[in-house]
Design a protein around this motif. Structure first.
Motif, short mmCIF file in Angstrom:
data_model
loop_
_atom_site.label_atom_id
_atom_site.label_comp_id
_atom_site.label_asym_id
_atom_site.label_seq_id
_atom_site.Cartn_x
_atom_site.Cartn_y
_atom_site.Cartn_z
N SER A 122 2.57 -5.49 -19.36
CA SER A 122 2.93 -6.11 -17.99
C SER A 122 3.41 -4.62 -17.63
O SER A 122 3.12 -4.86 -16.15
CB SER A 122 3.89 -7.28 -17.86
N ASP A 123 4.28 -3.68 -18.20
CA ASP A 123 4.55 -2.35 -17.46
C ASP A 123 3.36 -1.96 -17.34
O ASP A 123 3.38 -0.73 -16.12
CB ASP A 123 5.59 -1.83 -18.34
N GLU B 219 -0.67 -0.84 -11.23
CA GLU B 219 -0.91 -1.56 -9.93
C GLU B 219 -0.42 -0.50 -7.95
O GLU B 219 -0.77 -0.53 -7.60
CB GLU B 219 -0.81 -2.53 -9.88
N SER B 220 1.03 -0.40 -9.04
CA SER B 220 1.97 0.75 -7.77
C SER B 220 0.86 2.09 -7.49
O SER B 220 0.42 2.63 -6.58
CB SER B 220 3.01 1.31 -8.89
N ASP C 220 -3.18 3.80 0.25
CA ASP C 220 -2.15 3.85 0.97
C ASP C 220 -2.61 5.63 0.96
O ASP C 220 -2.72 5.77 2.74
CB ASP C 220 -0.80 3.96 0.78
N GLU C 221 -1.94 6.18 0.10
CA GLU C 221 -2.62 8.02 0.84
C GLU C 221 -3.80 8.31 1.47
O GLU C 221 -4.27 9.01 2.24
CB GLU C 221 -2.65 8.60 -0.14
N GLU C 222 -5.07 7.07 0.93
CA GLU C 222 -6.73 7.69 1.19
C GLU C 222 -6.42 7.60 2.84
O GLU C 222 -6.96 8.27 3.66
CB GLU C 222 -8.14 6.55 0.25
N LYS C 223 -5.85 5.68 3.29
CA LYS C 223 -5.87 5.49 4.56
C LYS C 223 -5.19 6.53 5.20
O LYS C 223 -5.02 6.71 6.40
CB LYS C 223 -4.58 3.98 4.63
#
Length: 84
Positions: free
Chosen positions: A36-37, A43-44, A51-54
């Motif tokens: 799970s970690d 996922e993070s 976000d960086e791509e956008k």
């Protein structure tokens, strides 16, 4: 040239992603991380990457607009205005 630069960046990111996943799998196998970690961390990273791509796309668009303006190149909007 711009396309090649983007492909190089994406290739590097993919290579980095694979390396990170490989190292996380090793830690998971050694019992230092649980599944799970690992999933949460990946996922993070994915979210941050998206976000960086956008952000980079918007920055690139703004830069291209500036270059077009500086060169005095007519845009679709300019051509449509002339047609009217």
């Amino acid at each position: 040239m711009l396309k090649e630069l983007l492909y190089t960046g994406m290739g590097g990111a993919l290579l980095l992603k694979e390396k990170v996943e490989e190292e996380l799998k090793k830690l998971e196998d050694k019992g230092k991380l649980n599944t799970s970690d690992t999933k949460s961390f990946l996922e993070s990273l994915k979210t941050k990457g998206e976000d960086e791509e956008k952000r980079l796309k918007e920055e690139l668009k703004a830069t291209i607009r500036e270059v077009i303006e500086e060169l005095g190149i007519a845009t679709k909007k300019d051509i449509e205005a002339l047609k009217s």
